[in-house]
Design a protein around this motif. Sequence first.
Motif, PDB file in Angstrom:
ATOM      1  N   ARG A 217      52.309  43.612  30.331  1.00 25.71           N
ATOM      2  CA  ARG A 217      50.953  43.097  30.558  1.00 25.71           C
ATOM      3  C   ARG A 217      50.947  41.574  30.449  1.00 25.71           C
ATOM      4  O   ARG A 217      50.501  40.986  29.476  1.00 25.71           O
ATOM      5  N   ASP A 218      51.465  40.923  31.497  1.00 24.73           N
ATOM      6  CA  ASP A 218      51.412  39.477  31.607  1.00 24.73           C
ATOM      7  C   ASP A 218      50.274  39.090  32.557  1.00 24.73           C
ATOM      8  O   ASP A 218      49.440  39.920  32.892  1.00 24.73           O
ATOM      9  N   HIS A 219      50.258  37.838  32.998  1.00 24.43           N
ATOM     10  CA  HIS A 219      49.133  37.337  33.783  1.00 24.43           C
ATOM     11  C   HIS A 219      49.582  36.852  35.153  1.00 24.43           C
ATOM     12  O   HIS A 219      50.741  36.473  35.354  1.00 24.43           O
ATOM     13  N   ALA A 220      48.619  36.838  36.078  1.00 26.42           N
ATOM     14  CA  ALA A 220      48.857  36.358  37.436  1.00 26.42           C
ATOM     15  C   ALA A 220      47.773  35.360  37.816  1.00 26.42           C
ATOM     16  O   ALA A 220      46.687  35.317  37.209  1.00 26.42           O
ATOM     17  N   TYR A 221      48.086  34.563  38.834  1.00 24.72           N
ATOM     18  CA  TYR A 221      47.181  33.507  39.308  1.00 24.72           C
ATOM     19  C   TYR A 221      47.078  33.612  40.819  1.00 24.72           C
ATOM     20  O   TYR A 221      48.069  33.885  41.517  1.00 24.72           O
ATOM     21  N   ALA A 222      45.879  33.372  41.343  1.00 29.68           N
ATOM     22  CA  ALA A 222      45.689  33.371  42.791  1.00 29.68           C
ATOM     23  C   ALA A 222      44.470  32.540  43.143  1.00 29.68           C
ATOM     24  O   ALA A 222      43.506  32.472  42.368  1.00 29.68           O
ATOM     25  N   VAL A 223      44.506  31.909  44.305  1.00 28.08           N
ATOM     26  CA  VAL A 223      43.320  31.247  44.847  1.00 28.08           C
ATOM     27  C   VAL A 223      42.577  32.264  45.705  1.00 28.08           C
ATOM     28  O   VAL A 223      43.176  32.907  46.575  1.00 28.08           O
ATOM     29  N   LEU A 224      41.282  32.410  45.452  1.00 28.29           N
ATOM     30  CA  LEU A 224      40.474  33.410  46.162  1.00 28.29           C
ATOM     31  C   LEU A 224      39.871  32.773  47.410  1.00 28.29           C
ATOM     32  O   LEU A 224      38.682  32.437  47.457  1.00 28.29           O
ATOM     33  N   HIS A 225      40.699  32.601  48.429  1.00 26.64           N
ATOM     34  CA  HIS A 225      40.248  31.937  49.652  1.00 26.64           C
ATOM     35  C   HIS A 225      39.021  32.658  50.208  1.00 26.64           C
ATOM     36  O   HIS A 225      39.072  33.849  50.540  1.00 26.64           O
ATOM     37  N   ALA A 226      37.923  31.929  50.355  1.00 22.20           N
ATOM     38  CA  ALA A 226      36.685  32.533  50.840  1.00 22.20           C
ATOM     39  C   ALA A 226      36.593  32.541  52.360  1.00 22.20           C
ATOM     40  O   ALA A 226      35.636  33.073  52.919  1.00 22.20           O
ATOM     41  N   ASP A 227      37.594  31.946  53.023  1.00 21.21           N
ATOM     42  CA  ASP A 227      37.558  31.863  54.481  1.00 21.21           C
ATOM     43  C   ASP A 227      38.419  32.924  55.164  1.00 21.21           C
ATOM     44  O   ASP A 227      38.672  32.839  56.364  1.00 21.21           O
ATOM     45  N   GLY A 228      38.881  33.914  54.404  1.00 14.72           N
ATOM     46  CA  GLY A 228      39.631  35.011  55.003  1.00 14.72           C
ATOM     47  C   GLY A 228      41.128  34.845  54.998  1.00 14.72           C
ATOM     48  O   GLY A 228      41.848  35.763  55.396  1.00 14.72           O
ATOM     49  N   ARG A 229      41.633  33.704  54.557  1.00 10.89           N
ATOM     50  CA  ARG A 229      43.084  33.544  54.477  1.00 10.89           C
ATOM     51  C   ARG A 229      43.665  34.548  53.481  1.00 10.89           C
ATOM     52  O   ARG A 229      42.976  35.010  52.573  1.00 10.89           O
ATOM     53  N   PRO A 230      44.939  34.895  53.627  1.00 12.91           N
ATOM     54  CA  PRO A 230      45.543  35.895  52.735  1.00 12.91           C
ATOM     55  C   PRO A 230      45.461  35.474  51.275  1.00 12.91           C
ATOM     56  O   PRO A 230      45.573  34.288  50.945  1.00 12.91           O
ATOM     57  N   LEU A 231      45.284  36.466  50.421  1.00 12.57           N
ATOM     58  CA  LEU A 231      45.292  36.243  48.982  1.00 12.57           C
ATOM     59  C   LEU A 231      46.715  36.465  48.486  1.00 12.57           C
ATOM     60  O   LEU A 231      47.318  37.505  48.761  1.00 12.57           O
ATOM     61  N   GLU A 232      47.258  35.501  47.754  1.00  8.97           N
ATOM     62  CA  GLU A 232      48.675  35.543  47.391  1.00  8.97           C
ATOM     63  C   GLU A 232      48.843  35.360  45.884  1.00  8.97           C
ATOM     64  O   GLU A 232      49.178  34.267  45.398  1.00  8.97           O
ATOM     65  N   PRO A 233      48.635  36.417  45.108  1.00 11.58           N
ATOM     66  CA  PRO A 233      48.807  36.302  43.653  1.00 11.58           C
ATOM     67  C   PRO A 233      50.266  36.117  43.279  1.00 11.58           C
ATOM     68  O   PRO A 233      51.171  36.650  43.927  1.00 11.58           O
ATOM     69  N   GLN A 234      50.488  35.351  42.199  1.00 10.55           N
ATOM     70  CA  GLN A 234      51.830  35.130  41.671  1.00 10.55           C
ATOM     71  C   GLN A 234      51.813  35.301  40.154  1.00 10.55           C
ATOM     72  O   GLN A 234      50.826  34.945  39.491  1.00 10.55           O
TER      73      GLN A 234
END
Length: 389
Positions: free
Chosen positions: A229-246
């Motif tokens: 149970r670690d953590h991830a980060y992602a930018v929530l692009h509101a313009d429909g671009r792919p969401l890419e969590p890391q």
Amino acid sequence: MRLALTLLFGLAASAAAAHDMAGMPMPKGPDLGASAALDGKGRLWVVDAADGHVRLRHSDDFGRTLSAPVPVNAQAEPIYAEGENRPKIAFGAKGELYVSWSQPHARPWTGFVRFARSTDNGEHFSAPLTVHHDRAEITHRFDAMAVDSKGRIVMAWIDKRDLEAATAKGKPYQGAAIYTSVSSDGGNSFSAERKLADETCECCRIALASTPQGEIAAFYRSIFGDNIRDHAYAVLHADGRPLEPQRATFDDWHIAGCPHHGPGLAIGADGVRHAVWYEAKDKPAIHYGQLDPGKAPAHLQTIATAGASHADVAASGKQVWVVWNQVNAQGFALMLRESRDGGASFGEAREIANQKGAAAAPQLLLWQHRAFVAWNTAGGFRVVPTEAL
């Protein structure tokens, strides 16, 4: 202290489970789950829940006095108002007030994400709407809300539709998914939801923060491998671009359950991603680090250990503040550590408030490069300055 922490952790989890299992009955009196925000004029706005209503109050003296409450939802309904799953508030570009919350349903651990808005300074609110298009009686809970630089309302929440689908097919699935949705019309409607990630922690709040580019980023507890149970980060692009969590933290804490401790995130104007999070692989601890998604955080350091919980972080220039609740024999102490070198190092911990009864998770607020803490406790809501008195 370890025993006290264990008991506290067990009581918190039991209370959350009891709330979930209760289903539809509405609480009597206010719960402690509350959120606060300062608008551009320095007015403080607070939302919490009481007797089936999300209620809005404001203050022009930094919380010393609060206005009479205004009900956000005219018709009473069940409302989650726990520390990890509390009502939220945000502002539109023209002063609109946006409020979101999670509504429990009859089945245990189920719910809908709800939203309402006011365009007249909180005097009246629109009829609440359900954000997601999926209407199955499953988990849609632990909502998080933020507004990007273009005025779009970005929502994220924990969702179990993929767990339900996997279970129906006899396939393994850990935890829950996170879904997002966007409103580009000021909250009149929300886009069809899209999935950010599979197999994330099922009861830890999602932290959102604005990036220097004006977008909204998410930091959340995910599941890697066999219940790491670690953590991830992602930018929530509101313009429909792919969401890419890391993946963004690498503590390798193995726990087959949710710790009910979501993270905190603050992104500076320089783009530095200041983060705080809880883990207990070897011993309970709150950590600070600067996220470099895909790699270990920079300036990683332990902020607090046994008895510490529910941290938050804020940043302004080279100043970084971290606050958390610290259990003690009398109840809770509100603790602070501050950095004046951008998070490279922190001063000693100091107590800035205390509470003999229960206390909700603290929330840092910034005003004119100063930091304040919104703290809702059994003794009432208050705003605590971080400067030494």
